[in-house]
Design a protein around this motif. Structure first.
Motif, PDB file in Angstrom:
ATOM      1  N   GLU A   1     -14.723   0.235   5.533  1.00  0.00           N
ATOM      2  CA  GLU A   1     -15.378   1.013   4.428  1.00  0.00           C
ATOM      3  C   GLU A   1     -16.682   1.395   5.197  1.00  0.00           C
ATOM      4  O   GLU A   1     -17.392   1.999   4.074  1.00  0.00           O
ATOM      5  N   ARG A   2     -17.394   0.150   6.083  1.00  0.00           N
ATOM      6  CA  ARG A   2     -18.683   0.290   6.435  1.00  0.00           C
ATOM      7  C   ARG A   2     -18.704   1.770   7.368  1.00  0.00           C
ATOM      8  O   ARG A   2     -19.547   2.468   7.603  1.00  0.00           O
TER       9      ARG A   2
ATOM     10  N   ASN B   1     -18.678   4.897   5.137  1.00  0.00           N
ATOM     11  CA  ASN B   1     -19.887   5.097   4.631  1.00  0.00           C
ATOM     12  C   ASN B   1     -20.682   6.145   5.720  1.00  0.00           C
ATOM     13  O   ASN B   1     -21.568   6.262   5.117  1.00  0.00           O
TER      14      ASN B   1
ATOM     15  N   THR C   1      -1.920   6.218   1.992  1.00  0.00           N
ATOM     16  CA  THR C   1      -2.621   6.401   2.390  1.00  0.00           C
ATOM     17  C   THR C   1      -3.704   4.849   2.701  1.00  0.00           C
ATOM     18  O   THR C   1      -2.848   4.447   3.513  1.00  0.00           O
ATOM     19  N   ARG C   2      -4.696   4.716   3.102  1.00  0.00           N
ATOM     20  CA  ARG C   2      -5.346   3.916   3.299  1.00  0.00           C
ATOM     21  C   ARG C   2      -6.111   2.663   2.484  1.00  0.00           C
ATOM     22  O   ARG C   2      -6.863   3.259   1.028  1.00  0.00           O
ATOM     23  N   ASP C   3      -6.015   1.250   2.799  1.00  0.00           N
ATOM     24  CA  ASP C   3      -6.806  -0.052   2.064  1.00  0.00           C
ATOM     25  C   ASP C   3      -8.541   0.529   3.183  1.00  0.00           C
ATOM     26  O   ASP C   3      -8.415  -0.370   4.672  1.00  0.00           O
ATOM     27  N   PHE C   4      -9.723  -0.141   2.474  1.00  0.00           N
ATOM     28  CA  PHE C   4     -10.851   0.019   3.230  1.00  0.00           C
ATOM     29  C   PHE C   4     -11.297  -1.581   2.823  1.00  0.00           C
ATOM     30  O   PHE C   4     -12.032  -1.882   2.322  1.00  0.00           O
ATOM     31  N   TYR C   5     -10.916  -2.589   3.990  1.00  0.00           N
ATOM     32  CA  TYR C   5     -11.464  -3.138   3.880  1.00  0.00           C
ATOM     33  C   TYR C   5     -13.125  -3.454   3.947  1.00  0.00           C
ATOM     34  O   TYR C   5     -13.041  -2.407   5.107  1.00  0.00           O
ATOM     35  N   PRO C   6     -13.907  -4.863   4.005  1.00  0.00           N
ATOM     36  CA  PRO C   6     -15.858  -4.193   4.269  1.00  0.00           C
ATOM     37  C   PRO C   6     -15.208  -3.294   5.761  1.00  0.00           C
ATOM     38  O   PRO C   6     -16.508  -2.200   5.887  1.00  0.00           O
TER      39      PRO C   6
ATOM     40  N   LEU D   1       0.850  -1.013  -0.096  1.00  0.00           N
ATOM     41  CA  LEU D   1      -0.018   0.134   0.451  1.00  0.00           C
ATOM     42  C   LEU D   1       0.551   0.953  -0.162  1.00  0.00           C
ATOM     43  O   LEU D   1       2.031   1.513   1.069  1.00  0.00           O
ATOM     44  N   PRO D   2       0.518   2.051  -0.604  1.00  0.00           N
ATOM     45  CA  PRO D   2       1.160   3.791  -0.917  1.00  0.00           C
ATOM     46  C   PRO D   2       1.463   3.753   0.440  1.00  0.00           C
ATOM     47  O   PRO D   2       0.484   3.764   1.276  1.00  0.00           O
TER      48      PRO D   2
ATOM     49  N   GLU E   1      -4.041  10.623   1.649  1.00  0.00           N
ATOM     50  CA  GLU E   1      -4.689  10.264   0.706  1.00  0.00           C
ATOM     51  C   GLU E   1      -6.340  10.460   1.741  1.00  0.00           C
ATOM     52  O   GLU E   1      -5.963   9.926   2.922  1.00  0.00           O
TER      53      GLU E   1
END
Lengths: 427, 427
Positions: free
Chosen positions: A20-21, A24, A12-17, A8-9, A122
């Protein structure tokens, strides 16, 4: 494995489910409150021509940008803030757009900065702006939106503080005390609380202020009430600027926001383009970076080559907000939930797919096995996915048009038709 | 003005509120249907290390990328597709993630290509993927999702066609007829309908196929039914691949999708990483580019340096879809709408702000004047913003706790309390 997968750069972030919830939830709340205030959503491209940013903020901004030449040799930059794009949109349709208008956006933004607590390379930022009016009630509308939003997230009025100041008031006061070169003075005033009294005095001396002027300015910025300010200022312009703040506070008090909005003349905001009210929102105790900040920028479109169109707005980032809500235990559960899980004792996949489609007709979420598996495994999956009700397509106690079903929330077994099962879900 | 404002970058879009409402309609429908199929949303960074893309697609991909060196000298590229990010997420948590799982995302993507009808440099794409199972019911689930989604947008089953083929079947057939070097053959097969029979034969001859093999292959790819294919193939592997397609079609038929799904062996998909079922979705008549496309990629994670984890998925772009829906008159009205507009004969701004906040408590959208203006202007603004009901805070027919209000939808005047007015909105 011999090849290593790229990482991952940085920043920045990964949004696993599960993550991500939460995102959202933040986006939905932003959008719902902005829409309840009748702001209209807009968006723009993720990158702009570099000149749009240097035109607004000068060349020094480039060191903080993700900028590059595209394959057509254009100087491009990933957007570090939304306001330049907003200004471009406004200028492009200056005549068609019916003013005033209230717009919001939830852009992803990019800044090449040192990644640290509350600050990423980001991130997302709610932007709300009112374009086309100089009325102080635009500020009132924005501040009411912020407070309503933070309440909606579950924060109490005692959990946050919206500090309000006025560049106009500050400018008239600088004039009153005869301070030279205000453009040099603002960046120093902005750093006043960070750098401490000695460095503050030194920097202002360098900006050409006398000892007496520095003392006056320091006293002025420490004023905690409108009464104190009134006693300090003399000029007509200052009185007019103060009257504006009074109207703003009275309106917000009438709408129920007096507890979370306060005068804070220590707020200056670094950016050169603010022309009136400026404000910042912090958690009470200021243990974190600002939750939001903004102000009035009546000359921005002019600066970018368009007509003069007044505007006021703010940005609220997702990172500090989520940190604060997490700290207070105000984030929702990140677990998956589905309404129905369709199971089959005989692994009748046709019947499963057919039945799933029936239950989806009501807008409900429906899961089911994707390969043949024992009932124990199916129930395990239903539980793991947070299903409310398991529907058995081939339970032997069911009659035609009926299903056996189990409410996983209380463990009860039932038999019924689709309507009865949908009804059970709402129970 | 002497300075010209920088323009929108080529191949990207501005989304003024009317355009953004259409985008949000598309995103909402994507999300609702994906969630009704129990897919979980995920996201990733807007850019990745360049090697993630060259590792999957080879160096030739670079010519189509927005790639650059960041200020830390890292080779970065804006994401041209989501699958590499998905693969990275899967590999990173290969052990923790409970398989199989169904994920979706709605990424913004960037490709440095010639901008033209249906193809932009910056666009959005729904991605739905099922990871961790080789079962053909994963394909069934994805195709059912696509058909349900297109129906939800208002399209009829006769408006679109989901063409299904199988790389596995094609591979076994190439083996059966003794075709050398399949890796050279696939790209030619993918272009078959575009380049015409002569160029097709020429390219296959260059790939080492005999005239007889080319004839056999052309006949095979023209098969329109499972029965025709069954008559053409002999090997056990081919029969197994065919059985898979039969199961897929039978399952989709049981769920009510037989009319929009058909066998189409002319579909190959250019990308090297597909290993099983491949599919493309077109408007009936193929007057536009593909609405969606995808397939099974069981060796992608392995190729990127992780363990072998089977997967299948598709992408559906926003540009062609919106063009199709617009052409069919299926896009919603892009006009603004608000529930309540709070007006005041005496320009009592305090009362306006106070009342607006009361009506927002129900989650409704509320607008009002932001500066003193005559009632005629206020009503004009209420109409322009598409308000349903105008509430007068100081109408002289109202009693304590009551308001005069006008329903702009039918022009009727009423007097009532907040509850009555909220009730009227629902009427």
């Amino acid at each position: 494995m011999s090849i290593a997968i790229p990482q991952l750069p940085k920043g920045t972030r990964d949004f696993y489910p599960e993550a991500e919830r939460i995102q959202n939830y933040i986006f939905d709340t932003w959008r719902k409150v902005a829409e309840s205030f009748a702001y209209e959503e807009y968006e723009g491209p993720m990158f702009e021509h570099l000149e749009l940013y240097t035109g607004k903020s000068g060349e020094e901004i480039v060191s903080q940008l993700y900028n590059f030449k595209d394959k057509g040799d254009r100087e491009i930059a990933l957007r570090p803030e939304m306001t330049p794009t907003l200004a471009r949109l406004v200028i492009q349709k200056a005549r068609e757009l019916k003013k005033p208008f209230k717009w919001f956006s939830m852009p992803r933004l990019f800044r090449y900065e040192k990644a640290q607590k509350g600050r990423l390379r980001e991130f997302f930022q709610l932007n709300m702006d009112i374009i086309g009016t100089e009325s102080i009630y635009a500020e009132a509308d924005l501040l009411a939106s912020i407070a309503t939003m933070l309440r909606k997230f579950g924060l109490k009025d005692s959990d946050f503080a919206i500090g309000v100041s006025s560049r106009k008031l500050l400018a008239t006061y600088l004039e009153e005390i005869g301070a030279p070169n205000p453009a040099l003075v603002y960046p120093v005033l902005d750093r006043r609380l960070k750098i401490g009294p000695e460095a503050f005095a030194k920097a202002l001396t360098e900006a050409g202020l006398s000892e007496a002027q520095i003392k006056q300015l320091d006293d002025f910025m420490s004023c905690k009430s409108i009464e104190e300010v009134r006693a300090a200022v003399k000029s007509e312009n200052a009185t007019a600027a103060l009257k504006e703040i009074e109207d703003l506070f009275a309106t917000l008090a009438a709408a129920g926001f007096s507890e979370c909005v306060n005068l804070d003349l220590s707020i200056v905001r670094g950016l050169a383009y603010y022309t009136g009210i400026v404000f910042e929102v912090f958690d009470k105790g200021k243990s974190m970076r600002a939750i939001a900040g903004g102000g009035r920028y009546d000359s921005l479109t002019e600066k970018l080559g368009g007509d003069r169109i007044p505007g006021v707005g703010f940005g609220m980032g997702d990172v500090v907000l989520a940190d604060l809500l997490r700290e207070r235990g105000l984030l929702p559960s990140p677990k998956q939930h589905v309404d129905f899980y369709i199971a089959s004792f005989t692994n009748d996949m046709k019947k499963i797919f057919e039945t799933a489609q029936v239950f989806r007709a009501n807008g409900n979420s429906v899961s089911h096995p994707l390969a043949t598996m024992k009932m124990g495994k199916q129930l395990e999956q239903a539980n793991y996915q947070g299903a409310s009700i398991v529907v058995y397509v081939d339970g032997d106690k069911a009659a035609a048009g009926q299903f056996e079903y189990k409410d996983l929330r209380d463990g009860t077994m039932h038999v019924g038709d689709v309507a009865a099962i949908v009804e059970q879900l709402k129970a």
